[in-house]
Write a protein that holds these residues in place. Sequence first.
Motif, PDB file in Angstrom:
ATOM      1  N   THR A 231      -3.119   0.742   6.058  1.00 37.01           N
ATOM      2  CA  THR A 231      -3.366  -0.268   4.973  1.00 37.01           C
ATOM      3  C   THR A 231      -2.193  -0.186   4.196  1.00 37.01           C
ATOM      4  OG1 THR A 231      -4.191   1.469   3.831  1.00 37.01           O
ATOM      5  CG2 THR A 231      -5.643   0.277   5.002  1.00 37.01           C
ATOM      6  N   THR A 232      -1.672  -1.430   3.927  1.00 34.70           N
ATOM      7  CA  THR A 232      -0.540  -1.602   3.145  1.00 34.70           C
ATOM      8  C   THR A 232      -0.390  -2.753   2.454  1.00 34.70           C
ATOM      9  OG1 THR A 232       2.106  -1.370   3.714  1.00 34.70           O
ATOM     10  CG2 THR A 232       0.819  -2.544   5.252  1.00 34.70           C
ATOM     11  N   TYR A 233       0.607  -2.855   1.609  1.00 32.53           N
ATOM     12  CA  TYR A 233       0.757  -4.086   0.704  1.00 32.53           C
ATOM     13  C   TYR A 233       1.936  -4.672   1.568  1.00 32.53           C
ATOM     14  CZ  TYR A 233      -1.716  -2.298  -3.438  1.00 32.53           C
ATOM     15  OH  TYR A 233      -2.437  -1.846  -4.122  1.00 32.53           O
ATOM     16  N   CYS A 234       1.979  -6.052   1.664  1.00 29.74           N
ATOM     17  CA  CYS A 234       2.819  -6.611   2.437  1.00 29.74           C
ATOM     18  C   CYS A 234       3.708  -7.811   1.434  1.00 29.74           C
ATOM     19  CB  CYS A 234       2.461  -7.596   3.565  1.00 29.74           C
ATOM     20  SG  CYS A 234       0.948  -8.471   3.530  1.00 29.74           S
ATOM     21  N   ASP A 235       3.576  -7.640   0.197  1.00 27.37           N
ATOM     22  CA  ASP A 235       4.323  -8.683  -0.722  1.00 27.37           C
ATOM     23  C   ASP A 235       4.606  -7.624  -1.923  1.00 27.37           C
ATOM     24  OD1 ASP A 235       2.154  -9.511  -3.022  1.00 27.37           O
ATOM     25  OD2 ASP A 235       1.310  -8.850  -1.282  1.00 27.37           O
ATOM     26  N   SER A 236       5.704  -8.134  -2.791  1.00 27.14           N
ATOM     27  CA  SER A 236       5.931  -7.257  -3.867  1.00 27.14           C
ATOM     28  C   SER A 236       5.173  -7.214  -4.869  1.00 27.14           C
ATOM     29  CB  SER A 236       7.636  -7.812  -4.226  1.00 27.14           C
ATOM     30  OG  SER A 236       7.453  -8.869  -4.711  1.00 27.14           O
ATOM     31  N   ASN A 237       4.399  -8.259  -5.129  1.00 29.23           N
ATOM     32  CA  ASN A 237       3.326  -8.291  -6.236  1.00 29.23           C
ATOM     33  C   ASN A 237       2.013  -7.361  -5.942  1.00 29.23           C
ATOM     34  OD1 ASN A 237       5.213  -9.841  -7.810  1.00 29.23           O
ATOM     35  ND2 ASN A 237       4.296 -11.892  -7.280  1.00 29.23           N
ATOM     36  N   HIS A 238       1.910  -6.972  -4.492  1.00 31.82           N
ATOM     37  CA  HIS A 238       0.921  -6.228  -4.193  1.00 31.82           C
ATOM     38  C   HIS A 238      -0.487  -7.158  -4.252  1.00 31.82           C
ATOM     39  CE1 HIS A 238       2.979  -2.004  -4.735  1.00 31.82           C
ATOM     40  NE2 HIS A 238       3.419  -2.962  -3.941  1.00 31.82           N
ATOM     41  N   GLU A 239      -0.250  -8.529  -3.835  1.00 35.67           N
ATOM     42  CA  GLU A 239      -1.593  -9.373  -3.964  1.00 35.67           C
ATOM     43  C   GLU A 239      -2.390  -9.326  -2.542  1.00 35.67           C
ATOM     44  OE1 GLU A 239       0.109 -12.866  -5.155  1.00 35.67           O
ATOM     45  OE2 GLU A 239       0.280 -12.461  -7.128  1.00 35.67           O
ATOM     46  N   GLN A 240      -1.611  -9.101  -1.568  1.00 35.95           N
ATOM     47  CA  GLN A 240      -2.266  -8.971  -0.283  1.00 35.95           C
ATOM     48  C   GLN A 240      -2.206  -7.643   0.296  1.00 35.95           C
ATOM     49  OE1 GLN A 240      -3.524 -11.833   1.440  1.00 35.95           O
ATOM     50  NE2 GLN A 240      -3.400 -12.822  -0.468  1.00 35.95           N
TER      51      GLN A 240
END
Length: 448
Positions: A231-240
């Motif tokens: 499980t990981t964020y994949c954008d710098s804003n942590h929206e996805q």
Amino acid sequence: MDAIHPPRDIIIVGAGIAGIACALALSRELSPYVPGLKIRVYERHDILSTSGGAINLTPVAQRHLAQLGVLEELDRMGSEGGAEVDAISLYSMRSGRSIGSVNFVDHRGNGYGGYKGRRVMRIVLSMALLTLVERIPNVELIFGKKMVGGEEANDKALVHFDDATNAIGDLVIGCDGVHSAVRTRWIDPDSPSEYTGMSFLQATLPSDSISSRIHFRSSALNISRHGSMLTTYCDSNHEQIFAAAIVQVSQEDMAYYRLEPGQDWATQNRIKCALRREVQQRFSKTAIPCIKEIVDSNAEWMLYPVHQVRPGGKWCTNRAILLGDAAHAMPPRDESAAYALDDAILFARILASYRSEPLSEVFDAYETLRRDTINHAFKESCRMWDRNRDMGLLEGRLKEWMMPFSLRSHREQREAAWEFDAAKITIPTPAPSEDLVSLHSFLKERKA
């Protein structure tokens, strides 16, 4: 090809990470020495492929992308350019407790050689590579060209495409992935790809759709006896949030779960529902509320079978060579993207250093520097992936108990690997040609 001249017309088959990185590296290394250098990249798809999930870029991968100018392009993309990853935290799905981490920073919080980790969607990285390569005048990218065969004659290499056209060059580089046509139809037909018995089940969902506390800072690998889930964020804003379950799937089930172009709506819906049930059956009893929400959500899961190419196969002929997954596909691990970038940069440097030597010398030097590294990496990848196979209760508990020890015992090895720089590794000096040896002997005799 005259031995004193480097290749001026280079063909690359495949416009994935390895192929575009190779074009960038070759243009950078050879352009100062080869007037009229021409690099053509042929891609079988009509457009850039959108398949695949989020890629983990280790400090090595980021360092090499920076050298090629790609990291700057990713940064220009803003939030979509990826999420910074200090560490991949490991958790037990059974108990919910932390069982260690794979760190991309040292004890002071600094990256290795100035670089930490980054998680970015594969399509975003591909777009950054494509944007950069389109600015280079001596590189041409041609889509919709499916390679079906190749041959060598009269000091040239000939690539055949399925539309009955051909391309002729001095050197062909196969960067067309695990199912490489350059490998199976030309260089080494006896080395087909094989299914590992493991697959990714992947989905992407909005972070704000999760009401529970998200238990990881940037990225986590959640361990169970029925496989693992990243499980990981994949954008710098942590929206996805990108979720990828690493699970054991039989050959029959893999074929049953596979979504294919042209399938009718009912078939696609049946497969998506079956995949959702598969994820729920494996992970719904987790003690981590965030994971349970992801598993029970209506996210659309996609299955990506993991294939490999066993070590020991041929990498080259007289005028063609394999790089990246085409040569050495292995179960993905921390450094997977870095291997393709290592190959591209190292091969380009060797080709430039050996520009007055026959291609056979270039290929020998490259294999001498890469074979042992790749063979070791393959063994390590297989060892790590065995942990994700279905286990009994006691074996699953033992895996959890042993994980902290395993992480500690391999820490120095990981840190050393993340310091690697393909742009600085020493290239062996080409052996003097017979003509030069004879000339040296002649001059020595005259002087005597």
